[in-house]
Scaffold this active site. Structure first.
Site, PDB file in Angstrom:
ATOM      1  N   GLY A  13       0.823  -1.201   0.000  1.00 15.73           N
ATOM      2  CA  GLY A  13       0.000   0.000   0.000  1.00 15.73           C
ATOM      3  C   GLY A  13       0.851   1.242   0.000  1.00 15.73           C
ATOM      4  N   ALA A  40      12.607  -0.176  10.949  1.00 13.32           N
ATOM      5  CA  ALA A  40      12.827   1.272  11.027  1.00 13.32           C
ATOM      6  C   ALA A  40      13.954   1.606  11.990  1.00 13.32           C
ATOM      7  CB  ALA A  40      11.551   1.969  11.485  1.00 13.32           C
ATOM      8  N   HIS A  54       3.222   3.221  16.633  1.00  9.24           N
ATOM      9  CA  HIS A  54       3.049   1.830  16.181  1.00  9.24           C
ATOM     10  C   HIS A  54       3.092   0.874  17.374  1.00  9.24           C
ATOM     11  CE1 HIS A  54       3.282   1.306  11.652  1.00  9.24           C
ATOM     12  NE2 HIS A  54       3.261   2.614  11.799  1.00  9.24           N
ATOM     13  N   LYS A  55       4.062   1.067  18.268  1.00 12.84           N
ATOM     14  CA  LYS A  55       4.177   0.194  19.450  1.00 12.84           C
ATOM     15  C   LYS A  55       2.946   0.305  20.336  1.00 12.84           C
ATOM     16  CE  LYS A  55       9.184  -0.109  19.932  1.00 12.84           C
ATOM     17  NZ  LYS A  55      10.343   0.248  20.760  1.00 12.84           N
ATOM     18  N   ARG A  57      -0.085   1.167  19.451  1.00 17.44           N
ATOM     19  CA  ARG A  57      -1.231   0.552  18.771  1.00 17.44           C
ATOM     20  C   ARG A  57      -1.191  -0.969  18.896  1.00 17.44           C
ATOM     21  NH1 ARG A  57      -1.059   2.146  13.026  1.00 17.44           N
ATOM     22  NH2 ARG A  57       0.206   0.303  12.709  1.00 17.44           N
ATOM     23  N   ARG A  58       0.005  -1.551  18.800  1.00 15.20           N
ATOM     24  CA  ARG A  58       0.123  -3.012  18.903  1.00 15.20           C
ATOM     25  C   ARG A  58      -0.178  -3.508  20.304  1.00 15.20           C
ATOM     26  NH1 ARG A  58       4.864  -2.060  16.006  1.00 15.20           N
ATOM     27  NH2 ARG A  58       6.174  -2.597  17.784  1.00 15.20           N
ATOM     28  N   ASP A  87       7.649  -5.304   9.281  1.00 17.66           N
ATOM     29  CA  ASP A  87       7.156  -3.974   8.923  1.00 17.66           C
ATOM     30  C   ASP A  87       8.333  -3.014   8.985  1.00 17.66           C
ATOM     31  OD1 ASP A  87       5.521  -1.871   8.289  1.00 17.66           O
ATOM     32  OD2 ASP A  87       4.269  -2.010  10.075  1.00 17.66           O
TER      33      ASP A  87
END
Length: 180
Positions: A13, A40, A54-55, A57-58, A87
Site C-alpha cells: 500500500g 525502522a 506503532h508500538k 497501537r500493537r 514492517d
C-alpha cells in the site's frame, strides 16, 4: 474464531494507507504468539514518534525484534507456533540502499529466509511506483529497486493484499473474514 495464515502474505500500500494496521489485525486474528520484526531506525523525532505510535497501537501482546538490515537471523530463529510480521520491506530496502549493499544478493537472502521460515510471515511494503518520476537519481534508484522487490515478494507470496484508504483488496488469494 481464529484464522490460519499461509507461509507468506504480502501487504502492499501507499504511505498512510492503513496497511500496517490491517497487517496487525490480520496477525492478531491468528491467535498465535505475535512477533513484530521492525526495520525502522529512528534518526529524528518524527520517526521516533511514529515508532512509538506503532508500538502503542500493537500493545503488550507483541514481541518486537529490531532488525533494520538482517531479517535472515530472526526468520531462521522463528518459533513455528508464532506468527511473524515484518514492517516494513521498504525501510529494510532503504537501509540496504543507503548502506550500499548488493540489493540483488540481499533480496535473494530475504526470499530464501522467507521460504525457509517455520512460522507464517506477513510482510508489509510500500507501493511507490504510482506517483511521479522522482527528480533525483537516488530516489529513482529506490523506486526501481522497490518495484523489483515487491514483484519478487509477490511472486513468492501465497496471498497478496493491497490496502487503499484503509480498505484491503485481494490481489492474490482471498481476504480472510476479520472481526470488526
Amino acid at each position: 474464531m481464529s484464522i490460519a495464515l499461509p507461509p507468506l502474505t504480502l501487504i502492499v500500500g501507499g504511505a498512510a494507507s492503513g496497511k500496517s494496521a490491517y497487517a496487525e489485525r490480520l496477525m492478531t486474528a491468528t491467535r498465535r504468539p505475535l512477533t513484530y520484526i521492525a526495520t525502522a531506525e529512528a534518526y529524528d523525532d518524527e520517526m521516533r514518534d511514529k515508532i512509538a505510535a506503532h508500538k502503542a497501537r500493537r500493545g503488550p501482546d507483541w514481541t518486537t525484534v529490531e532488525a533494520p538490515r538482517d531479517l535472515v537471523a530472526p526468520l531462521r530463529q522463528a518459533d513455528p507456533t508464532d506468527a511473524i510480521l515484518i514492517d516494513c520491506a521498504s525501510l529494510w530496502l532503504t537501509n540496504h540502499l543507503l548502506g550500499e549493499s548488493d540489493l540483488v544478493a540481499e533480496g535473494d537472502m530475504l526470499i530464501a529466509a522467507l521460504e525457509a521460515c517455520a512460522a507464517p510471515v506477513v510482510v508489509v511494503t510500500n507501493e511507490v511506483g504510482a506517483g511521479i518520476v522522482p527528480e533525483n537519481a537516488l530516489a529513482r534508484r529506490f523506486r526501481a529497486a522497490q518495484g523489483v522487490l515487491n514483484q519478487r515478494l509477490a511472486a513468492h507470496a501465497d496471498q497478496v493484499f493491497t490496502v487503499i484508504a484503509g480498505l484491503p483488496l485481494a490481489l492474490k488469494g482471498t481476504l480472510p473474514e476479520l472481526a470488526p
